[in-house]
Scaffold this motif. Structure first.
Motif, PDB file in Angstrom:
ATOM      1  N   SER A   1       4.105  16.639  -9.782  1.00 19.98           N
ATOM      2  CA  SER A   1       4.439  17.989  -9.340  1.00 19.98           C
ATOM      3  C   SER A   1       3.253  18.800  -8.821  1.00 19.98           C
ATOM      4  N   PRO A   2       2.449  18.200  -7.942  1.00 20.40           N
ATOM      5  CA  PRO A   2       1.388  19.013  -7.334  1.00 20.40           C
ATOM      6  C   PRO A   2       1.958  19.861  -6.199  1.00 20.40           C
ATOM      7  N   LEU A   3       1.217  20.894  -5.814  1.00 19.61           N
ATOM      8  CA  LEU A   3       1.616  21.705  -4.654  1.00 19.61           C
ATOM      9  C   LEU A   3       1.507  20.877  -3.372  1.00 19.61           C
ATOM     10  N   VAL A   4       0.457  20.076  -3.334  1.00 17.16           N
ATOM     11  CA  VAL A   4       0.199  19.193  -2.195  1.00 17.16           C
ATOM     12  C   VAL A   4       0.177  17.778  -2.777  1.00 17.16           C
ATOM     13  N   PRO A   5       0.850  16.808  -2.160  1.00 14.42           N
ATOM     14  CA  PRO A   5       0.876  15.473  -2.771  1.00 14.42           C
ATOM     15  C   PRO A   5      -0.515  14.939  -3.098  1.00 14.42           C
ATOM     16  N   THR A   6      -0.636  14.393  -4.283  1.00 14.53           N
ATOM     17  CA  THR A   6      -1.906  13.798  -4.696  1.00 14.53           C
ATOM     18  C   THR A   6      -2.099  12.481  -3.959  1.00 14.53           C
ATOM     19  N   LEU A   7      -3.347  12.259  -3.532  1.00 17.13           N
ATOM     20  CA  LEU A   7      -3.687  11.030  -2.826  1.00 17.13           C
ATOM     21  C   LEU A   7      -4.301  10.065  -3.827  1.00 17.13           C
ATOM     22  N   VAL A   8      -3.947   8.808  -3.720  1.00 18.27           N
ATOM     23  CA  VAL A   8      -4.559   7.778  -4.543  1.00 18.27           C
ATOM     24  C   VAL A   8      -5.238   6.807  -3.587  1.00 18.27           C
ATOM     25  N   LEU A   9      -6.580   6.753  -3.666  1.00 16.22           N
ATOM     26  CA  LEU A   9      -7.342   5.890  -2.780  1.00 16.22           C
ATOM     27  C   LEU A   9      -7.672   4.597  -3.514  1.00 16.22           C
ATOM     28  N   THR A  10      -7.342   3.491  -2.889  1.00 16.68           N
ATOM     29  CA  THR A  10      -7.604   2.214  -3.524  1.00 16.68           C
ATOM     30  C   THR A  10      -7.855   1.167  -2.446  1.00 16.68           C
ATOM     31  N   GLY A  11      -8.053  -0.090  -2.891  1.00 10.71           N
ATOM     32  CA  GLY A  11      -8.335  -1.163  -1.942  1.00 10.71           C
ATOM     33  C   GLY A  11      -7.082  -1.951  -1.596  1.00 10.71           C
TER      34      GLY A  11
ATOM     35  N   ALA B   1       2.729   4.423  -8.125  1.00 17.04           N
ATOM     36  CA  ALA B   1       2.098   5.655  -7.632  1.00 17.04           C
ATOM     37  C   ALA B   1       3.006   6.333  -6.612  1.00 17.04           C
ATOM     38  N   GLU B   2       3.540   5.538  -5.713  1.00 13.10           N
ATOM     39  CA  GLU B   2       4.383   6.111  -4.654  1.00 13.10           C
ATOM     40  C   GLU B   2       5.695   6.647  -5.207  1.00 13.10           C
ATOM     41  N   LYS B   3       6.228   5.933  -6.202  1.00 16.66           N
ATOM     42  CA  LYS B   3       7.484   6.382  -6.804  1.00 16.66           C
ATOM     43  C   LYS B   3       7.298   7.757  -7.467  1.00 16.66           C
ATOM     44  N   ALA B   4       6.102   7.963  -8.020  1.00 13.65           N
ATOM     45  CA  ALA B   4       5.824   9.246  -8.685  1.00 13.65           C
ATOM     46  C   ALA B   4       5.658  10.377  -7.680  1.00 13.65           C
ATOM     47  N   GLY B   5       5.392  10.028  -6.422  1.00 13.02           N
ATOM     48  CA  GLY B   5       5.219  11.060  -5.404  1.00 13.02           C
ATOM     49  C   GLY B   5       3.825  11.098  -4.805  1.00 13.02           C
ATOM     50  N   ALA B   6       2.943  10.205  -5.285  1.00 12.85           N
ATOM     51  CA  ALA B   6       1.581  10.186  -4.749  1.00 12.85           C
ATOM     52  C   ALA B   6       1.574   9.477  -3.398  1.00 12.85           C
ATOM     53  N   ARG B   7       0.561   9.796  -2.618  1.00 11.82           N
ATOM     54  CA  ARG B   7       0.388   9.114  -1.336  1.00 11.82           C
ATOM     55  C   ARG B   7      -0.766   8.133  -1.495  1.00 11.82           C
ATOM     56  N   VAL B   8      -0.474   6.853  -1.330  1.00 15.08           N
ATOM     57  CA  VAL B   8      -1.515   5.835  -1.519  1.00 15.08           C
ATOM     58  C   VAL B   8      -2.208   5.581  -0.179  1.00 15.08           C
ATOM     59  N   VAL B   9      -3.540   5.636  -0.219  1.00 11.91           N
ATOM     60  CA  VAL B   9      -4.342   5.402   0.979  1.00 11.91           C
ATOM     61  C   VAL B   9      -5.229   4.194   0.722  1.00 11.91           C
ATOM     62  N   ILE B  10      -5.092   3.179   1.546  1.00  6.88           N
ATOM     63  CA  ILE B  10      -5.922   1.980   1.404  1.00  6.88           C
ATOM     64  C   ILE B  10      -7.228   2.229   2.160  1.00  6.88           C
ATOM     65  N   ALA B  11      -8.342   2.126   1.423  1.00  4.69           N
ATOM     66  CA  ALA B  11      -9.641   2.422   2.042  1.00  4.69           C
ATOM     67  C   ALA B  11     -10.684   1.392   1.605  1.00  4.69           C
ATOM     68  N   GLY B  12     -10.260   0.149   1.539  1.00  7.02           N
ATOM     69  CA  GLY B  12     -11.185  -0.927   1.177  1.00  7.02           C
ATOM     70  C   GLY B  12     -10.478  -2.257   1.337  1.00  7.02           C
ATOM     71  N   ASP B  13     -11.267  -3.321   1.559  1.00  2.98           N
ATOM     72  CA  ASP B  13     -10.643  -4.631   1.778  1.00  2.98           C
ATOM     73  C   ASP B  13     -10.350  -5.369   0.479  1.00  2.98           C
ATOM     74  N   GLY B  14     -11.135  -5.102  -0.566  1.00  2.81           N
ATOM     75  CA  GLY B  14     -10.903  -5.760  -1.856  1.00  2.81           C
ATOM     76  C   GLY B  14     -10.056  -4.865  -2.745  1.00  2.81           C
ATOM     77  N   VAL B  15     -10.376  -4.857  -4.062  1.00  2.00           N
ATOM     78  CA  VAL B  15      -9.631  -3.937  -4.938  1.00  2.00           C
ATOM     79  C   VAL B  15     -10.212  -2.524  -4.864  1.00  2.00           C
ATOM     80  N   GLY B  16     -11.504  -2.464  -4.510  1.00  2.00           N
ATOM     81  CA  GLY B  16     -12.178  -1.161  -4.535  1.00  2.00           C
ATOM     82  C   GLY B  16     -12.157  -0.449  -3.193  1.00  2.00           C
ATOM     83  N   VAL B  17     -12.640   0.778  -3.240  1.00  3.25           N
ATOM     84  CA  VAL B  17     -12.684   1.641  -2.061  1.00  3.25           C
ATOM     85  C   VAL B  17     -14.089   1.624  -1.479  1.00  3.25           C
ATOM     86  N   ASP B  18     -14.163   1.547  -0.161  1.00  2.01           N
ATOM     87  CA  ASP B  18     -15.437   1.670   0.545  1.00  2.01           C
ATOM     88  C   ASP B  18     -15.665   3.173   0.785  1.00  2.01           C
ATOM     89  N   PRO B  19     -16.750   3.753   0.227  1.00  5.41           N
ATOM     90  CA  PRO B  19     -16.928   5.213   0.298  1.00  5.41           C
ATOM     91  C   PRO B  19     -16.869   5.775   1.717  1.00  5.41           C
TER      92      PRO B  19
END
Ligand SMILES: NC(=O)c1ccc[n+]([C@@H]2O[C@H](COP(=O)([O-])OP(=O)(O)OC[C@H]3O[C@@H](n4cnc5c(N)ncnc54)[C@H](OP(=O)(O)O)[C@@H]3O)[C@@H](O)[C@H]2O)c1
Length: 264
Positions: free
Chosen positions: A142-152, A163-181
């Motif tokens: 229940s955020p005002l603006v959808p929470t983003l979840v950044l992952t690989g 995460a998506e079912k809860a309402g979060a927006r998942v953003v893929i920002a890495g090739d492995g499991v982690g995120v490239d800053p």
């Protein structure tokens, strides 16, 4: 609170004033840099600032939290920095340990945000490789603006689905499991979030420093000593050559120093 740097006629006039700064004064003191004309992302290149607090002996937390080393004015600056940001970027462990909630819309900043073309509150972007996050919390549901979840890209599909079912927006920002800053900063800018604020924690900040994507550090120096083995504000492997930053401003109240450094 008083300004110690830069020194201007106004600074001198106010030096002895022990008055509380208004939120508008704080917002002006911490304004993001003006956009570069002709730059991308709606005329604005991403600007990533970090806001951290440290004790005199370098501890970034006490008993697993930053609150014991903070103070009311530090929290006012914390709130002001949030109010100026498009997005608050935070590591999953800080979210878990500090019990993160969605950012609030604050009436005091409504006009300022509207004038800056911003929604009522910043989005929160949580970096996580494990996606071991409690998606039943208000931060996601229940955020005002959808929470983003950044992952690989290799993150667990069932956790992405949760995460998506809860309402979060998942953003893929890495090739492995982690995120490239650097990819994370670009992905957020592509979503229109160019005024970035990271609130840590130290493991995340260390990666942002190492990747060379940190533009500014707002550091509160808390007049406390804790000893012990607390983390510093930035962890992980050290960089090959120390990164030199430039002092932009320094405020003081009750022995707390509120500094603002930026990359040269
Ligand atoms: N003094 C301050 O200003 C300040 C500020 C913030 C926090 N803190 C303190 O710092 C402590 C927590 O900080 P921390 O350094 O342990 O953790 P953190 O940086 O908040 O979070 C680390 C977690 O973030 C995720 N993460 C980090 N980098 C990632 C990447 N590149 N890709 C994907 N996920 C990534 C991972 O989550 P997963 O484990 O889910 O994969 C990782 O375990 C708390 O005690 C908090 O109170 C202090």
């Amino acid at each position: 609170m008083r300004r110690l740097f830069p020194v201007t006629d106004e600074t001198v006039a106010r030096t002895q004033e022990e008055v509380e700064w208004s939120l508008a004064e704080l917002a002006a003191a911490y304004a993001y840099p003006e956009p570069v004309p002709g730059a991308g992302s709606g005329g604005r290149e991403p600007w990533l600032r970090a806001n951290m607090v440290s004790t005199l002996d370098g501890a970034a937390q006490h008993d697993g939290r930053s609150q014991p080393i903070s103070t009311a004015t530090d929290m006012r600056i914390f709130g002001t920095l949030r109010a100026l940001a498009d997005v608050v970027v935070v590591g999953a462990e800080t979210v878990r340990q500090e019990g993160y909630r969605p950012a609030r819309a604050r009436a005091e900043f409504a006009e300022l945000r509207e004038a800056a073309g911003q929604g009522p509150a910043p989005a929160v972007a949580v970096l996580s490789a494990s996606l071991d996050l409690d998606f039943s919390l208000p931060l996601y549901t229940s955020p005002l603006v959808p929470t983003l979840v950044l992952t690989g890209a290799a993150a667990a599909p069932d956790r992405i689905a949760a995460a998506e079912k809860a309402g979060a927006r998942v953003v893929i920002a890495g090739d492995g499991v982690g995120v490239d800053p650097a990819r994370a900063v670009r992905a957020l800018a592509d979503l229109g979030h160019t005024r970035l604020l990271t609130e840590g924690g130290p493991r995340l900040l260390g990666q942002l420093v190492a990747a060379g994507v940190l533009d500014e550090l707002c550091l509160t120096l808390s007049p406390m000593l804790t000893a012990g083995d607390a983390q510093r504000i930035a962890g992980g492997p050290s960089v090959a050559v120390p990164r030199r930053f430039v002092l932009e401003s320094l405020l003081e109240e009750d022995g707390f120093l509120f500094s603002r450094y930026r990359r040269p």
